[in-house]
Write an enzyme that holds these catalytic residues in place. Structure first.
Site, PDB file in Angstrom:
ATOM      1  N   ILE A   4      46.994  50.685  35.567  1.00  0.00           N
ATOM      2  CA  ILE A   4      45.814  50.708  36.451  1.00  0.00           C
ATOM      3  C   ILE A   4      45.893  49.621  37.523  1.00  0.00           C
ATOM      4  O   ILE A   4      45.694  49.888  38.705  1.00  0.00           O
ATOM      5  CB  ILE A   4      44.499  50.537  35.645  1.00  0.00           C
ATOM      6  CG1 ILE A   4      44.434  51.541  34.490  1.00  0.00           C
ATOM      7  CG2 ILE A   4      43.281  50.651  36.549  1.00  0.00           C
ATOM      8  CD1 ILE A   4      44.247  52.979  34.879  1.00  0.00           C
ATOM      9  N   LYS A  10      28.302  45.258  30.432  1.00  0.00           N
ATOM     10  CA  LYS A  10      28.300  44.684  31.791  1.00  0.00           C
ATOM     11  C   LYS A  10      28.596  45.770  32.818  1.00  0.00           C
ATOM     12  O   LYS A  10      27.923  45.871  33.845  1.00  0.00           O
ATOM     13  CB  LYS A  10      29.355  43.581  31.898  1.00  0.00           C
ATOM     14  CG  LYS A  10      29.590  43.099  33.319  1.00  0.00           C
ATOM     15  CD  LYS A  10      30.674  42.048  33.404  1.00  0.00           C
ATOM     16  CE  LYS A  10      32.074  42.571  33.540  1.00  0.00           C
ATOM     17  NZ  LYS A  10      32.474  43.004  34.889  1.00  0.00           N
ATOM     18  N   ASN A  11      29.616  46.572  32.536  1.00  0.00           N
ATOM     19  CA  ASN A  11      30.058  47.548  33.535  1.00  0.00           C
ATOM     20  C   ASN A  11      29.095  48.724  33.705  1.00  0.00           C
ATOM     21  O   ASN A  11      29.284  49.549  34.600  1.00  0.00           O
ATOM     22  CB  ASN A  11      31.467  48.062  33.189  1.00  0.00           C
ATOM     23  CG  ASN A  11      32.536  47.022  33.500  1.00  0.00           C
ATOM     24  OD1 ASN A  11      32.221  45.950  34.015  1.00  0.00           O
ATOM     25  ND2 ASN A  11      33.775  47.341  33.182  1.00  0.00           N
ATOM     26  N   ARG A  38      33.444  41.892  42.832  1.00  0.00           N
ATOM     27  CA  ARG A  38      33.822  43.124  43.488  1.00  0.00           C
ATOM     28  C   ARG A  38      32.731  44.205  43.407  1.00  0.00           C
ATOM     29  O   ARG A  38      32.472  44.916  44.369  1.00  0.00           O
ATOM     30  CB  ARG A  38      35.123  43.651  42.866  1.00  0.00           C
ATOM     31  CG  ARG A  38      35.606  44.920  43.486  1.00  0.00           C
ATOM     32  CD  ARG A  38      36.928  45.370  42.894  1.00  0.00           C
ATOM     33  NE  ARG A  38      37.184  46.763  43.206  1.00  0.00           N
ATOM     34  CZ  ARG A  38      37.767  47.180  44.332  1.00  0.00           C
ATOM     35  NH1 ARG A  38      38.164  46.323  45.219  1.00  0.00           N
ATOM     36  NH2 ARG A  38      37.946  48.457  44.546  1.00  0.00           N
ATOM     37  N   CYS A  82      37.882  39.613  40.387  1.00  0.00           N
ATOM     38  CA  CYS A  82      39.010  39.127  39.586  1.00  0.00           C
ATOM     39  C   CYS A  82      40.311  39.226  40.370  1.00  0.00           C
ATOM     40  O   CYS A  82      40.517  40.163  41.133  1.00  0.00           O
ATOM     41  CB  CYS A  82      39.163  39.991  38.338  1.00  0.00           C
ATOM     42  SG  CYS A  82      38.242  39.426  36.929  1.00  0.00           S
ATOM     43  N   ARG A  99      42.814  45.312  45.245  1.00  0.00           N
ATOM     44  CA  ARG A  99      41.896  46.379  44.842  1.00  0.00           C
ATOM     45  C   ARG A  99      41.241  46.891  46.118  1.00  0.00           C
ATOM     46  O   ARG A  99      40.203  46.418  46.538  1.00  0.00           O
ATOM     47  CB  ARG A  99      40.865  45.848  43.844  1.00  0.00           C
ATOM     48  CG  ARG A  99      41.521  45.436  42.539  1.00  0.00           C
ATOM     49  CD  ARG A  99      40.599  44.624  41.687  1.00  0.00           C
ATOM     50  NE  ARG A  99      39.836  45.413  40.732  1.00  0.00           N
ATOM     51  CZ  ARG A  99      38.966  44.882  39.874  1.00  0.00           C
ATOM     52  NH1 ARG A  99      38.733  43.596  39.889  1.00  0.00           N
ATOM     53  NH2 ARG A  99      38.318  45.646  39.027  1.00  0.00           N
ATOM     54  N   ASP A 121      40.888  47.115  30.407  1.00  0.00           N
ATOM     55  CA  ASP A 121      40.069  45.949  30.054  1.00  0.00           C
ATOM     56  C   ASP A 121      40.289  45.480  28.610  1.00  0.00           C
ATOM     57  O   ASP A 121      39.707  44.466  28.200  1.00  0.00           O
ATOM     58  CB  ASP A 121      38.580  46.259  30.277  1.00  0.00           C
ATOM     59  CG  ASP A 121      38.216  46.278  31.755  1.00  0.00           C
ATOM     60  OD1 ASP A 121      39.062  45.897  32.588  1.00  0.00           O
ATOM     61  OD2 ASP A 121      37.079  46.684  32.081  1.00  0.00           O
ATOM     62  N   SER A 151      38.540  56.476  40.250  1.00  0.00           N
ATOM     63  CA  SER A 151      38.108  55.093  40.469  1.00  0.00           C
ATOM     64  C   SER A 151      36.667  54.972  39.969  1.00  0.00           C
ATOM     65  O   SER A 151      35.796  55.740  40.378  1.00  0.00           O
ATOM     66  CB  SER A 151      38.162  54.750  41.961  1.00  0.00           C
ATOM     67  OG  SER A 151      37.265  53.700  42.253  1.00  0.00           O
ATOM     68  N   VAL A 152      36.461  54.005  39.087  1.00  0.00           N
ATOM     69  CA  VAL A 152      35.130  53.807  38.512  1.00  0.00           C
ATOM     70  C   VAL A 152      34.142  53.440  39.621  1.00  0.00           C
ATOM     71  O   VAL A 152      33.087  54.060  39.779  1.00  0.00           O
ATOM     72  CB  VAL A 152      35.195  52.698  37.431  1.00  0.00           C
ATOM     73  CG1 VAL A 152      33.797  52.331  36.946  1.00  0.00           C
ATOM     74  CG2 VAL A 152      36.074  53.131  36.270  1.00  0.00           C
ATOM     75  N   ARG A 187      31.445  35.329  32.724  1.00  0.00           N
ATOM     76  CA  ARG A 187      31.161  36.468  33.596  1.00  0.00           C
ATOM     77  C   ARG A 187      30.915  37.732  32.771  1.00  0.00           C
ATOM     78  O   ARG A 187      30.186  38.623  33.223  1.00  0.00           O
ATOM     79  CB  ARG A 187      32.351  36.736  34.533  1.00  0.00           C
ATOM     80  CG  ARG A 187      32.523  35.709  35.619  1.00  0.00           C
ATOM     81  CD  ARG A 187      33.575  36.170  36.597  1.00  0.00           C
ATOM     82  NE  ARG A 187      33.355  37.558  36.964  1.00  0.00           N
ATOM     83  CZ  ARG A 187      34.308  38.409  37.326  1.00  0.00           C
ATOM     84  NH1 ARG A 187      35.554  38.015  37.397  1.00  0.00           N
ATOM     85  NH2 ARG A 187      34.015  39.644  37.643  1.00  0.00           N
TER      86      ARG A 187
HETATM   87  C1  UD1 Z   1      36.122  49.033  37.074  1.00  0.00           C
HETATM   88  C2  UD1 Z   1      35.656  48.023  36.057  1.00  0.00           C
HETATM   89  C3  UD1 Z   1      36.815  47.155  35.572  1.00  0.00           C
HETATM   90  C4  UD1 Z   1      37.935  48.045  35.060  1.00  0.00           C
HETATM   91  C5  UD1 Z   1      38.318  49.116  36.089  1.00  0.00           C
HETATM   92  C6  UD1 Z   1      39.310  50.127  35.536  1.00  0.00           C
HETATM   93  C7  UD1 Z   1      33.340  47.523  36.592  1.00  0.00           C
HETATM   94  C8  UD1 Z   1      32.355  46.538  37.104  1.00  0.00           C
HETATM   95  N1  UD1 Z   1      34.631  47.173  36.665  1.00  0.00           N
HETATM   96  O1  UD1 Z   1      36.650  48.317  38.183  1.00  0.00           O
HETATM   97  O2  UD1 Z   1      36.334  46.307  34.527  1.00  0.00           O
HETATM   98  O3  UD1 Z   1      39.070  47.237  34.782  1.00  0.00           O
HETATM   99  O4  UD1 Z   1      37.141  49.847  36.489  1.00  0.00           O
HETATM  100  O5  UD1 Z   1      38.834  50.722  34.393  1.00  0.00           O
HETATM  101  O6  UD1 Z   1      32.987  48.588  36.125  1.00  0.00           O
HETATM  102  N2  UD1 Z   1      41.572  52.005  43.894  1.00  0.00           N
HETATM  103  C9  UD1 Z   1      42.080  52.280  45.133  1.00  0.00           C
HETATM  104  N3  UD1 Z   1      41.215  52.462  46.176  1.00  0.00           N
HETATM  105  C10 UD1 Z   1      39.865  52.382  46.013  1.00  0.00           C
HETATM  106  C11 UD1 Z   1      39.340  52.117  44.744  1.00  0.00           C
HETATM  107  C12 UD1 Z   1      40.217  51.935  43.684  1.00  0.00           C
HETATM  108  O7  UD1 Z   1      43.295  52.354  45.316  1.00  0.00           O
HETATM  109  O8  UD1 Z   1      39.139  52.553  47.003  1.00  0.00           O
HETATM  110  C13 UD1 Z   1      42.495  51.796  42.747  1.00  0.00           C
HETATM  111  C14 UD1 Z   1      42.433  50.372  42.195  1.00  0.00           C
HETATM  112  O9  UD1 Z   1      43.222  49.483  42.949  1.00  0.00           O
HETATM  113  C15 UD1 Z   1      42.969  50.575  40.808  1.00  0.00           C
HETATM  114  C16 UD1 Z   1      42.423  51.964  40.437  1.00  0.00           C
HETATM  115  O10 UD1 Z   1      42.080  52.591  41.666  1.00  0.00           O
HETATM  116  O11 UD1 Z   1      44.363  50.614  40.803  1.00  0.00           O
HETATM  117  C17 UD1 Z   1      41.229  51.963  39.529  1.00  0.00           C
HETATM  118  O12 UD1 Z   1      40.304  51.006  39.962  1.00  0.00           O
HETATM  119  P1  UD1 Z   1      38.728  51.223  39.810  1.00  0.00           P
HETATM  120  O13 UD1 Z   1      38.480  52.228  38.731  1.00  0.00           O
HETATM  121  O14 UD1 Z   1      38.149  51.481  41.146  1.00  0.00           O
HETATM  122  O15 UD1 Z   1      38.283  49.789  39.291  1.00  0.00           O
HETATM  123  P2  UD1 Z   1      36.887  49.067  39.556  1.00  0.00           P
HETATM  124  O16 UD1 Z   1      35.810  50.063  39.770  1.00  0.00           O
HETATM  125  O17 UD1 Z   1      37.081  47.996  40.568  1.00  0.00           O
END
Ligand code: UD1
Length: 429
Positions: A338, A22-23, A102, A126, A131, A316, A173-174, A408
């Site tokens: 995280i 999915k991701n 998201r 979620c 976030r 995850d 950040s992913v 989902r």
């Molecule tokens: C993605 C994954 C999710 C996984 C997460 C962490 C998808 C669709 N979702 O979510 O399943 O749990 O990676 O492996 O791929 N952050 C900030 N500011 C930002 C962006 C992120 O502070 O602008 C923080 C977030 O709050 C969190 C951390 O960075 O604490 C990591 O989040 P992030 O890697 O961005 O998660 P997602 O991409 O939303």
């Protein structure tokens, strides 16, 4: 609303085909916005999040067509989809759509890069902690975008196109890495992304973008270098196997006992989870078909785990690992680093008899001899599957409600588990 009923106690025996991730599928679909030619994606999982993203992309003008099944194809096989954004008709992604997932916020990168403008609602998704999107905004600004936030929308403009630059994230950040990577492919000049996320899904997106004509080096490491090109073309790309789904079924097998082959799963993407599952007493081997997981007879050892960005233990899989530890011999600790609010499964696991206490970001789990089936409620995607795992090993009947969370992110969950002997059924309505 659908529910899942499980009668616990049956070991799992057999083969589970692992779906496309999915991701990875979500950012790959979003990448279709970068070109006016057709992007063909194979192995796309049938999931609610994927369907929702088709709707969101359609709103921007992406035409989607699904290729038919092929002779001899497993009925659980993923789908092949053609996505074509010949013309972007709307650069606005409305709240009604973005608030439901998201990842749909990530369209801001390609829309801005190709069209010079985007207006995207702040995201939802979620309920696992605040976030924020500050890394996205700072990253796009570094590429020359002008950004304002008005009435819940991020309004981004780069009328003369984006300009390559250094983008250093405060932490990996992913989503921000996917977004800046996509945006940088069409920027003028070179972009260097530092402290990039290293998840395999980033490398998968980069492989697809490269097939589309992008010039990228270092994806999958913490420094990615992108040399912008004037345009991208169509391509064909297969979505990589879902490491979280594979890890989930591996943990389910460790919990329920038995012998399961996770067909197509990549052990290289699960190094840390495999280490921890082995310490807990599962026997794991890599075969030419995927990963084989066994646990026969002996109990589960208590093992500590701490989530971390890839290649660390994935957040995850945290809830699923906690389900396993509820039956461990002794006390284990699980630390979530995280997301700050990702322990909503704790009180539901407690309804099954688990003994878990929380102190800030650390859960302490005292293993119990056996869990007892009970009605429980899914709270988010990964939490909900941890309840299924626990139910597989609990005595008697467990009923999981609000399973739209499961839909989902897990394709054919009940079919895959019941093929291996689990007593699991979906109750509609
Ligand atoms: C993605 C994954 C999710 C996984 C997460 C962490 C998808 C669709 N979702 O979510 O399943 O749990 O990676 O492996 O791929 N952050 C900030 N500011 C930002 C962006 C992120 O502070 O602008 C923080 C977030 O709050 C969190 C951390 O960075 O604490 C990591 O989040 P992030 O890697 O961005 O998660 P997602 O991409 O939303």
């Amino acid at each position: 609303m659908d529910r899942i009923k499980i009668i616990g106690g049956a070991p799992l025996e057999g083969t589970i085909p692992i779906s496309g991730a999915k991701n990875a599928a979500l950012p790959l679909m979003i990448a279709s916005l970068l070109t006016d030619e057709t992007l063909t994606l194979q192995n796309v999982p049938r999931l609610a999040d994927v369907s929702l993203l088709f709707d969101i992309l359609a709103n921007h003008g992406v035409d989607t067509s699904f290729q038919g099944k092929r002779t001899g194809q497993d009925k659980l096989a993923g789908q092949t989809v053609d996505l074509c954004a010949r013309a972007i008709v709307d650069t606005r992604a409305p709240y009604e759509l973005v608030s439901r997932m998201r990842a749909s916020f990530w369209v801001i990168g390609p829309l801005l890069a190709r069209m010079g403008e985007a207006e995207v609602s702040l995201p939802g998704g979620c309920a696992i902690g605040t976030r924020p999107v500050d890394f996205f905004i700072d990253g796009l600004k570094a590429l020359g975008a002008e950004i304002e936030i008005e009435r819940g929308y991020v309004i981004a403009r780069a009328k003369k196109g984006l300009i390559g630059n250094r983008v250093a994230f405060p932490r990996p950040s992913v989503g921000a890495t996917h977004t800046i990577l996509m945006a940088a492919t069409l920027a003028h000049g070179e972009t260097v992304i530092e402290n990039a996320a290293c998840e395999p899904e980033i490398a998968d997106l980069a492989d697809c973008l490269t097939a589309m004509g992008a010039r990228i080096e270092g994806a999958g490491t913490s420094t990615i270098v992108v040399e912008g090109v004037p345009r991208l073309t169509g391509a064909r790309h297969a979505v990589l196997p879902d490491r979280i789904e594979a890890g989930t079924f591996a943990l389910a097998t460790a919990m329920a006992g038995g012998d399961v082959t996770l067909e197509g799963a990549s052990a290289a993407h699960l190094t840390r989870p495999i280490e921890l599952m082995e310490q807990a007493g599962a026997e794991i081997s890599v075969t030419n078909r995927g990963i084989r997981v066994r646990r026969n007879g002996h109990g589960i050892e208590a093992v500590d785990a701490e989530t971390a960005p890839y290649p660390g233990f994935p957040t995850d899989l945290q809830a699923q690992f906690m389900a396993l530890m509820t039956s461990g011999k002794g006390t284990s600790h699980i630390t979530e680093t995280i997301f700050e609010n990702r322990f909503m499964h704790v009180q539901e696991l407690a309804r099954l008899g688990a003994k878990i206490s929380l102190n800030g970001q650390m859960a302490t789990i005292e293993g119990v001899r056996s869990l007892k089936g009970a009605p429980v409620m899914a709270t988010d995607l990964r939490a909900s599957v941890s309840l299924v795992i626990a139910g597989l090993a609990a005595e008697g009947e467990t009923e999981v409600s609000r399973i739209y969370h499961l839909d989902r992110g897990f394709e054919h969950l009940e079919q895959k588990l019941s093929r291996c002997g689990a007593q699991i059924t979906r109750i509609s309505g």
